[in-house]
Write a protein that holds these residues in place. Structure first.
Motif, mmCIF file in Angstrom:
data_model
loop_
_atom_site.group_PDB
_atom_site.id
_atom_site.type_symbol
_atom_site.label_atom_id
_atom_site.label_comp_id
_atom_site.label_asym_id
_atom_site.label_seq_id
_atom_site.Cartn_x
_atom_site.Cartn_y
_atom_site.Cartn_z
ATOM 1 N N GLU A 1 0.846 -1.194 0.000
ATOM 2 C CA GLU A 1 0.000 0.000 0.000
ATOM 3 C C GLU A 1 0.884 1.249 0.000
ATOM 4 N N LEU A 2 0.557 2.169 -0.855
ATOM 5 C CA LEU A 2 1.333 3.399 -0.959
ATOM 6 C C LEU A 2 1.114 4.288 0.264
ATOM 7 N N LYS A 3 2.203 4.687 0.882
ATOM 8 C CA LYS A 3 2.136 5.628 1.990
ATOM 9 C C LYS A 3 2.950 6.860 1.612
ATOM 10 N N VAL A 4 2.416 8.010 1.953
ATOM 11 C CA VAL A 4 3.096 9.276 1.694
ATOM 12 C C VAL A 4 3.215 9.997 3.023
ATOM 13 N N GLU A 5 4.439 10.273 3.429
ATOM 14 C CA GLU A 5 4.659 10.875 4.746
ATOM 15 C C GLU A 5 5.373 12.210 4.607
ATOM 16 N N GLN A 6 4.840 13.187 5.279
ATOM 17 C CA GLN A 6 5.463 14.504 5.271
ATOM 18 C C GLN A 6 5.989 14.819 6.667
ATOM 19 N N ASN A 7 7.043 15.543 6.697
ATOM 20 C CA ASN A 7 7.483 16.094 7.966
ATOM 21 C C ASN A 7 8.250 17.387 7.725
ATOM 22 N N PRO A 8 8.087 18.338 8.654
ATOM 23 C CA PRO A 8 7.203 18.219 9.816
ATOM 24 C C PRO A 8 5.739 18.413 9.426
ATOM 25 N N LEU A 9 4.836 18.129 10.347
ATOM 26 C CA LEU A 9 3.419 18.378 10.094
ATOM 27 C C LEU A 9 3.034 19.806 10.457
ATOM 28 N N PHE A 10 3.797 20.388 11.370
ATOM 29 C CA PHE A 10 3.572 21.769 11.760
ATOM 30 C C PHE A 10 4.917 22.484 11.755
ATOM 31 N N LEU A 11 4.914 23.685 11.246
ATOM 32 C CA LEU A 11 6.159 24.430 11.137
ATOM 33 C C LEU A 11 5.869 25.893 11.387
ATOM 34 N N SER A 12 6.496 26.414 12.423
ATOM 35 C CA SER A 12 6.372 27.832 12.712
ATOM 36 C C SER A 12 7.716 28.482 12.424
ATOM 37 N N MET A 13 7.708 29.439 11.523
ATOM 38 C CA MET A 13 8.951 30.052 11.090
ATOM 39 C C MET A 13 8.893 31.547 11.308
ATOM 40 N N GLN A 14 10.061 32.114 11.401
ATOM 41 C CA GLN A 14 10.138 33.573 11.402
ATOM 42 C C GLN A 14 10.367 34.055 9.980
ATOM 43 N N GLU A 15 9.862 35.219 9.708
ATOM 44 C CA GLU A 15 10.112 35.809 8.392
ATOM 45 C C GLU A 15 11.615 35.924 8.156
ATOM 46 N N GLY A 16 11.977 35.670 6.931
ATOM 47 C CA GLY A 16 13.380 35.795 6.561
ATOM 48 C C GLY A 16 14.195 34.527 6.710
ATOM 49 N N LYS A 17 13.648 33.529 7.385
ATOM 50 C CA LYS A 17 14.389 32.288 7.604
ATOM 51 C C LYS A 17 14.147 31.291 6.473
ATOM 52 N N ASN A 18 15.017 30.292 6.427
ATOM 53 C CA ASN A 18 14.912 29.215 5.433
ATOM 54 C C ASN A 18 14.507 27.932 6.128
ATOM 55 N N THR A 20 13.081 23.543 5.159
ATOM 56 C CA THR A 20 12.759 22.519 4.172
ATOM 57 C C THR A 20 11.687 21.590 4.712
ATOM 58 N N ILE A 21 10.724 21.291 3.862
ATOM 59 C CA ILE A 21 9.697 20.297 4.169
ATOM 60 C C ILE A 21 10.029 19.033 3.384
ATOM 61 N N TYR A 22 9.878 17.885 4.029
ATOM 62 C CA TYR A 22 10.248 16.619 3.421
ATOM 63 C C TYR A 22 9.016 15.766 3.126
ATOM 64 N N CYS A 23 9.091 15.051 2.019
ATOM 65 C CA CYS A 23 8.009 14.168 1.628
ATOM 66 C C CYS A 23 8.624 12.826 1.207
ATOM 67 N N ASN A 24 8.334 11.797 1.976
ATOM 68 C CA ASN A 24 8.788 10.446 1.649
ATOM 69 C C ASN A 24 7.616 9.600 1.181
ATOM 70 N N TYR A 25 7.864 8.705 0.248
ATOM 71 C CA TYR A 25 6.800 7.819 -0.192
ATOM 72 C C TYR A 25 7.326 6.396 -0.282
ATOM 73 N N SER A 26 6.412 5.455 -0.220
ATOM 74 C CA SER A 26 6.818 4.074 0.066
ATOM 75 C C SER A 26 6.950 3.175 -1.157
ATOM 76 N N THR A 27 6.422 3.568 -2.302
ATOM 77 C CA THR A 27 6.560 2.694 -3.475
ATOM 78 C C THR A 27 7.138 3.485 -4.645
ATOM 79 N N THR A 28 7.495 2.775 -5.671
ATOM 80 C CA THR A 28 8.137 3.410 -6.817
ATOM 81 C C THR A 28 7.198 4.395 -7.495
ATOM 82 N N SER A 29 7.716 5.577 -7.750
ATOM 83 C CA SER A 29 6.971 6.543 -8.545
ATOM 84 C C SER A 29 7.957 7.452 -9.239
#
Lengths: 115, 118
Positions: A1-18, A20-29
């Motif tokens: 079964e295909l699973k798609v996972e993102q992290n983080p789920l919540f992100l609080s940032m200050q303006e001007g900062k950098n 990265t959001i990550y997205c992992n998935y479990s099967t070939t695409s």
């Protein structure tokens, strides 16, 4: 079964900062999609990544795809308040060679950019 | 301005009532999808159609939900009888079929139908 996972789920940032959001998935695409959703609104397509190594940029957002690692990243550069939204990645389920749509979505990353 | 159109935008109903949601896909798109969004489950695929034929409705509770495409410009999602646990936002999305030269697999979403079942 295909699973798609993102992290983080919540992100609080200050303006001007950098960050990265990550997205992992479990099967070939060979493709992956990023969407943005503002509260109470529809999903707006941000990026369509169609091959390994694909990189796309729009303003302060840049998305990339590594199909071998089954990983996509959404990089935010010098965040501004207008980027506050929920960001979803999505991967097509394996039928029809991935070109049929039928997207499976991650849970979303809720981004809040504060002054 | 090509976009997916959904009606109603908001619906409040009582448990046991029938609810019908409608979707007009973007002209020329031949794949249509129904998704449900809740805080707990996120975005779940309920059903999808290609050239008006249902391809997969395994995500849909069959005893109360039904999805149809009476013609190429209209998709419907019906709940009968509705229950409080059906409260959610229901999105319709459309896309080019895989044989289309414009197809990238990208889906275009409507504004959603927010359903509240009391």
């Amino acid at each position: 079964e295909l699973k798609v996972e993102q992290n983080p789920l919540f992100l609080s940032m200050q303006e001007g900062k950098n960050y990265t959001i990550y997205c992992n998935y479990s099967t070939t695409s060979d493709r992956l999609y990023w969407y943005r959703q503002d509260p109470g609104k529809s999903l707006e397509s941000l990026f369509v990544l169609l091959s390994n190594g694909a990189v796309k940029q729009e303003g302060r957002l840049m998305a990339s795809l590594d199909t071998k690692a089954r990983l996509s990243t959404l990089h935010i550069t010098a965040a501004v308040h207008d980027l506050s939204a929920t960001y979803f990645c999505a991967v097509p389920r394996g039928d029809y060679g991935g070109s049929q749509g039928n997207l499976i979505f991650g849970k979303g990353t809720k981004l809040s950019v504060k002054p | 301005d090509a976009r997916v159109t959904q009606t109603p935008r908001h619906k409040v109903t009582e448990m046991g009532q029938e609810v019908t949601m409608r979707c007009q896909p973007i002209l020329g798109h031949n794949t249509v999808f129904w998704y449900r969004q809740t805080m707990m489950q996120g975005l779940e695929l309920l059903a999808y159609f290609r050239n008006r034929a249902p391809l997969d409705d395994s995500g849909m509770p069959k005893d109360r939900f039904s999805a149809e495409m009476p013609d190429a410009t209209l998709a419907t999602l019906k709940i009968q009888p509705s229950e409080p646990r059906d409260s959610a936002v229901y999105f319709c999305a459309s896309g080019w079929g895989r044989d289309s030269p414009w197809n990238t697999g990208e889906l275009f979403f409507g504004e959603g139908s927010r359903l509240t079942v009391l």
